[in-house]
Design a protein around this motif. Structure first.
Motif, PDB file in Angstrom:
ATOM      1  N   GLY A   1       1.068  -1.235   0.112  1.00 15.99           N
ATOM      2  CA  GLY A   1      -0.004   0.001  -0.110  1.00 15.99           C
ATOM      3  C   GLY A   1       0.963   1.195  -0.147  1.00 15.99           C
ATOM      4  N   VAL A   2       0.131   2.370  -0.171  1.00 13.87           N
ATOM      5  CA  VAL A   2       1.180   3.448  -0.490  1.00 13.87           C
ATOM      6  C   VAL A   2       0.229   4.650   0.034  1.00 13.87           C
ATOM      7  CG1 VAL A   2       2.656   2.984  -2.506  1.00 13.87           C
ATOM      8  CG2 VAL A   2       0.419   4.179  -2.867  1.00 13.87           C
ATOM      9  N   TYR A   3       0.899   5.681   0.518  1.00 12.89           N
ATOM     10  CA  TYR A   3       0.058   6.922   0.697  1.00 12.89           C
ATOM     11  C   TYR A   3       1.017   8.063   0.262  1.00 12.89           C
ATOM     12  CZ  TYR A   3      -2.371  10.809   2.744  1.00 12.89           C
ATOM     13  OH  TYR A   3      -3.206  12.103   2.741  1.00 12.89           O
ATOM     14  N   PHE A   4       0.269   9.086  -0.590  1.00 13.77           N
ATOM     15  CA  PHE A   4       1.023  10.107  -1.319  1.00 13.77           C
ATOM     16  C   PHE A   4       0.306  11.527  -0.459  1.00 13.77           C
ATOM     17  CE2 PHE A   4       1.750   7.137  -4.679  1.00 13.77           C
ATOM     18  CZ  PHE A   4       3.024   6.991  -4.588  1.00 13.77           C
ATOM     19  N   ASP A   5       1.023  12.531  -0.143  1.00 15.54           N
ATOM     20  CA  ASP A   5       0.734  13.742  -0.031  1.00 15.54           C
ATOM     21  C   ASP A   5       1.337  14.894  -0.815  1.00 15.54           C
ATOM     22  OD1 ASP A   5      -1.063  15.545   0.843  1.00 15.54           O
ATOM     23  OD2 ASP A   5      -0.906  14.981   2.878  1.00 15.54           O
ATOM     24  N   HIS A   6       0.994  16.152  -0.744  1.00 18.91           N
ATOM     25  CA  HIS A   6       1.679  16.942  -1.363  1.00 18.91           C
ATOM     26  C   HIS A   6       1.481  18.501  -0.904  1.00 18.91           C
ATOM     27  CE1 HIS A   6      -1.777  18.770  -3.133  1.00 18.91           C
ATOM     28  NE2 HIS A   6      -2.406  17.709  -3.049  1.00 18.91           N
ATOM     29  N   LYS A   7       2.381  19.389  -1.242  1.00 17.26           N
ATOM     30  CA  LYS A   7       2.287  20.562  -0.459  1.00 17.26           C
ATOM     31  C   LYS A   7       1.355  21.568  -1.385  1.00 17.26           C
ATOM     32  CE  LYS A   7       4.573  24.355   1.971  1.00 17.26           C
ATOM     33  NZ  LYS A   7       5.741  24.932   2.128  1.00 17.26           N
ATOM     34  N   ALA A   8       1.744  21.713  -2.546  1.00 16.46           N
ATOM     35  CA  ALA A   8       0.991  22.493  -3.495  1.00 16.46           C
ATOM     36  C   ALA A   8       0.934  22.111  -4.841  1.00 16.46           C
ATOM     37  CB  ALA A   8       2.033  23.974  -3.430  1.00 16.46           C
ATOM     38  N   GLU A   9       0.524  20.882  -5.084  1.00 16.69           N
ATOM     39  CA  GLU A   9       0.420  20.573  -6.578  1.00 16.69           C
ATOM     40  C   GLU A   9      -0.652  21.000  -7.203  1.00 16.69           C
ATOM     41  OE1 GLU A   9       3.173  18.746  -8.303  1.00 16.69           O
ATOM     42  OE2 GLU A   9       3.816  19.617  -6.272  1.00 16.69           O
ATOM     43  N   THR A  10      -0.918  21.005  -8.492  1.00 16.12           N
ATOM     44  CA  THR A  10      -2.148  21.833  -9.159  1.00 16.12           C
ATOM     45  C   THR A  10      -3.544  21.045  -8.822  1.00 16.12           C
ATOM     46  OG1 THR A  10      -0.618  21.941 -10.856  1.00 16.12           O
ATOM     47  CG2 THR A  10      -2.865  22.859 -11.167  1.00 16.12           C
ATOM     48  N   ALA A  11      -4.525  21.892  -8.160  1.00 16.44           N
ATOM     49  CA  ALA A  11      -5.874  20.977  -7.784  1.00 16.44           C
ATOM     50  C   ALA A  11      -6.550  20.526  -9.192  1.00 16.44           C
ATOM     51  CB  ALA A  11      -6.849  22.036  -7.379  1.00 16.44           C
ATOM     52  N   GLY A  12      -6.845  19.040  -9.153  1.00 17.26           N
ATOM     53  CA  GLY A  12      -7.444  18.595 -10.250  1.00 17.26           C
ATOM     54  C   GLY A  12      -6.701  17.884 -11.169  1.00 17.26           C
ATOM     55  N   LEU A  13      -5.141  18.311 -10.960  1.00 10.20           N
ATOM     56  CA  LEU A  13      -3.943  17.344 -11.837  1.00 10.20           C
ATOM     57  C   LEU A  13      -3.219  16.873 -11.066  1.00 10.20           C
ATOM     58  CD1 LEU A  13      -3.543  20.278 -14.409  1.00 10.20           C
ATOM     59  CD2 LEU A  13      -4.827  18.318 -14.582  1.00 10.20           C
ATOM     60  N   GLY A  14      -1.879  17.549 -10.631  1.00 14.20           N
ATOM     61  CA  GLY A  14      -1.146  16.877  -9.848  1.00 14.20           C
ATOM     62  C   GLY A  14      -1.811  16.475  -8.346  1.00 14.20           C
ATOM     63  N   ALA A  15      -2.667  17.107  -7.836  1.00  9.26           N
ATOM     64  CA  ALA A  15      -3.041  17.054  -6.659  1.00  9.26           C
ATOM     65  C   ALA A  15      -3.792  15.681  -6.448  1.00  9.26           C
ATOM     66  CB  ALA A  15      -3.994  18.241  -5.997  1.00  9.26           C
ATOM     67  N   ASN A  16      -4.051  15.187  -7.568  1.00  4.90           N
ATOM     68  CA  ASN A  16      -4.868  13.789  -7.561  1.00  4.90           C
ATOM     69  C   ASN A  16      -4.021  12.663  -7.119  1.00  4.90           C
ATOM     70  OD1 ASN A  16      -7.047  14.939  -8.266  1.00  4.90           O
ATOM     71  ND2 ASN A  16      -7.244  14.515 -10.192  1.00  4.90           N
ATOM     72  N   ILE A  17      -2.785  12.881  -6.825  1.00  2.00           N
ATOM     73  CA  ILE A  17      -1.862  11.737  -6.339  1.00  2.00           C
ATOM     74  C   ILE A  17      -2.406  11.206  -5.118  1.00  2.00           C
ATOM     75  CG2 ILE A  17       0.060  12.290  -7.701  1.00  2.00           C
ATOM     76  CD1 ILE A  17       1.462  13.300  -4.995  1.00  2.00           C
ATOM     77  N   LYS A  18      -3.116  12.005  -4.569  1.00  2.90           N
ATOM     78  CA  LYS A  18      -3.542  11.459  -3.147  1.00  2.90           C
ATOM     79  C   LYS A  18      -4.909  10.812  -3.136  1.00  2.90           C
ATOM     80  CE  LYS A  18      -4.541  14.675   0.112  1.00  2.90           C
ATOM     81  NZ  LYS A  18      -4.318  15.708   1.057  1.00  2.90           N
ATOM     82  N   LEU A  19      -5.570  10.794  -4.548  1.00  2.00           N
ATOM     83  CA  LEU A  19      -6.805  10.157  -4.408  1.00  2.00           C
ATOM     84  C   LEU A  19      -6.538   8.491  -4.571  1.00  2.00           C
ATOM     85  CD1 LEU A  19      -8.763  12.460  -6.649  1.00  2.00           C
ATOM     86  CD2 LEU A  19      -8.426  12.556  -4.113  1.00  2.00           C
ATOM     87  N   ARG A  20      -7.847   7.920  -4.284  1.00  3.52           N
ATOM     88  CA  ARG A  20      -7.525   6.414  -4.140  1.00  3.52           C
ATOM     89  C   ARG A  20      -7.076   6.004  -5.553  1.00  3.52           C
ATOM     90  NH1 ARG A  20     -11.815   2.721  -1.193  1.00  3.52           N
ATOM     91  NH2 ARG A  20     -10.456   1.453  -2.098  1.00  3.52           N
ATOM     92  N   PHE A  21      -7.693   6.274  -6.661  1.00  2.00           N
ATOM     93  CA  PHE A  21      -7.558   5.640  -7.938  1.00  2.00           C
ATOM     94  C   PHE A  21      -6.367   5.806  -8.365  1.00  2.00           C
ATOM     95  CE2 PHE A  21      -7.512  10.241  -9.349  1.00  2.00           C
ATOM     96  CZ  PHE A  21      -6.719  10.059 -10.745  1.00  2.00           C
TER      97      PHE A  21
END
Lengths: 215, 249
Positions: free
Chosen positions: B157-177
């Motif tokens: 399993g993994v968990y990713f988070d980010h400080k300021a990635e673009t909403a709707g694009l890069g910020a999606n790395i913290k979504l389940r899909f």
């Protein structure tokens, strides 16, 4: 609107339509481009700006007779920055989840030119109550456009609204996607926001010819 | 108003008073709230580590649901058996390893200085899993996360988070899909630590192939995706001495 006199009510209603900060005054475009790829982000940003504008306008209005005109811009900046930091810290302590969603936008609020614009153009010359109404009105006008842009960009770009798939599943090909519909990836990149804002401006001005500037 | 606000003396006085007031308000607020904020951050870290081990409250169609904050500390002590730090290839015990600032340690590792890299050993379905923190950079700012592996170097399993990635694009790395695709992927290619690459050309959007060292990228988030790939590689490089010992056990 029995609560407000007609003049006061206009302070709130004008920015929603014929004096909208984004579509008419063309302020706050930068954040309208940056964060409207998702409806949720637009919504959160709109609420934050309503708070900061309402309180900020009140503070500036209270100080309007004592701020030296030479350093008024810096004084205004300090007020916005302080408010934003206070909001950020309080959220981090008491609503940590929300503060994580907000993190990017908090910084963007400080740079929002609508806020400085209203401080400068209105709060410095008007009383507290009217400044408060003006702040809320302009922030609402800003928020309405943000939410409209966010709505179209998320719907057409990702096929979702507030993260819920409303057009079906693009990978499993259900709903609209079963008929060959595809998400338009262009909608989630910033230039699309400019086009959506442009279309809103076009619609607004063709309905109210008085808004068209003479060439 | 009788005050002449245009005088230089007044301007300076005003500036000084304003700065003092604002400064003390902010300082008071920051010191008053810092305990609560620190506690929230600690809970978040524990939630993230547990999430990467697959311990969460997700249902098949839900978003990311962590263990609630009021029970996370108890759950963390229950499920994480040991905490270690990896120093210069040697493993030491450290019960407070999860408080280590991974950003600093990874920076020290990259510049060749001595680094204290935390490792969390947990148990899942009777098998030991090893949770490794990650730290890297995306498009705008930092990205970080945790990944858990078993002794065969298969991601649990993994968990990713980010400080300021673009909403709707890069910020999606913290979504389940996106994160779910990593589960089951192997980090090894032959005997080298190839990691998992975020790929735009793997022709495997459903992620059926778990041996290809690739997951499907997010459209419009190329640089964030590359950042994730690089971050995984860097983590493997840093933890290689430790991973070698668990593989050979």
């Amino acid at each position: 609107m029995a609560l407000l006199s007609k003049k006061d009510a206009n302070l709130i209603l004008d920015p929603l339509a014929d004096n909208n900060p984004i579509t008419i005054q063309v302020l706050g475009i930068c954040s309208a481009l940056a964060i409207t790829a998702e409806l949720q982000a637009s919504f959160v940003m709109a609420v934050s700006v309503i708070f900061v504008m309402g309180v900020g306008n009140v503070v500036i209005s209270l100080l309007r007779n004592v701020i030296p005109s030479k350093i008024r811009i810096i004084a205004q900046l300090i007020v916005v920055a302080t408010l934003v930091i206070v909001v950020d810290q309080v959220l981090k302590a008491f609503a940590y989840e929300l503060s994580k969603t907000l993190s990017v936008f908090v910084g963007l609020i400080i740079t929002n030119c609508i806020i400085m614009g209203r401080f400068e153009a209105f709060a410095l010359g008007n009383g507290v109550w009217r400044s408060f109404l003006d702040g809320i009105g302009n922030a609402l006008g800003y928020g309405v456009i943000l939410i409209m842009v966010g709505f179209f960009r998320e719907l057409l770009g990702s096929g979702t609204l507030f993260g819920y798939q409303v057009l079906g599943d693009p990978i499993a090909k259900t709903g609209l996607y079963a008929f060959g519909y595809e998400n338009n990836g262009f909608m989630i990149i910033p230039p699309a926001a400019l086009i959506v804002v442009g279309i809103i401006i076009w619609v607004q001005r063709s309905r109210n010819k008085a808004l068209i500037e003479e060439a | 108003m009788a005050i002449n606000t245009d005088k230089n003396g007044y301007t300076v006085l005003f500036a000084v008073i304003m700065v003092v007031i604002v400064g003390s308000v902010l300082a008071f607020l920051a010191s008053g709230l810092s305990d609560r904020i620190k506690e929230n951050e600690r809970f978040e870290k524990q939630q993230n580590i547990l999430y990467a081990m697959g311990i969460n409250e997700n249902t098949p169609d839900s978003g990311v649901n962590f263990i609630p904050t009021d029970v996370v500390e108890a759950k963390f002590t229950e499920r994480i058996k040991e905490q270690y730090v990896l120093v210069d290839g040697n493993v030491e015990k450290d019960d407070q390893a999860f408080l280590i600032d991974v950003k600093k340690q990874m920076a020290a590792f990259k510049s060749g200085d001595e680094a204290r890299l935390p490792i969390f050993v947990g148990e899942k379905d009777g098998e030991e899993v090893y949770v490794l923190p990650m730290y890297g950079k995306g498009l705008w700012d930092a990205i970080w996360g945790f990944m858990s592996v078993n002794k065969d170097m298969v991601i649990q399993g993994v968990y990713f988070d980010h400080k300021a990635e673009t909403a709707g694009l890069g910020a999606n790395i913290k979504l389940r899909f996106f994160m779910d695709d990593f589960s089951g992927e192997t980090l090894l290619k032959g005997s080298s630590y190839a990691g998992v690459t975020v790929s735009k050309t793997n022709n495997d959007p459903l992620n059926d192939d778990k041996q290809d060292n690739e997951v499907d990228a997010i459209a419009g988030a190329t640089i964030t995706g590359n950042g994730v790939s690089a971050m995984i590689k860097e983590t493997l490089k840093a933890y290689k001495p430790y991973l070698e010992t668990i593989r050979n056990n």
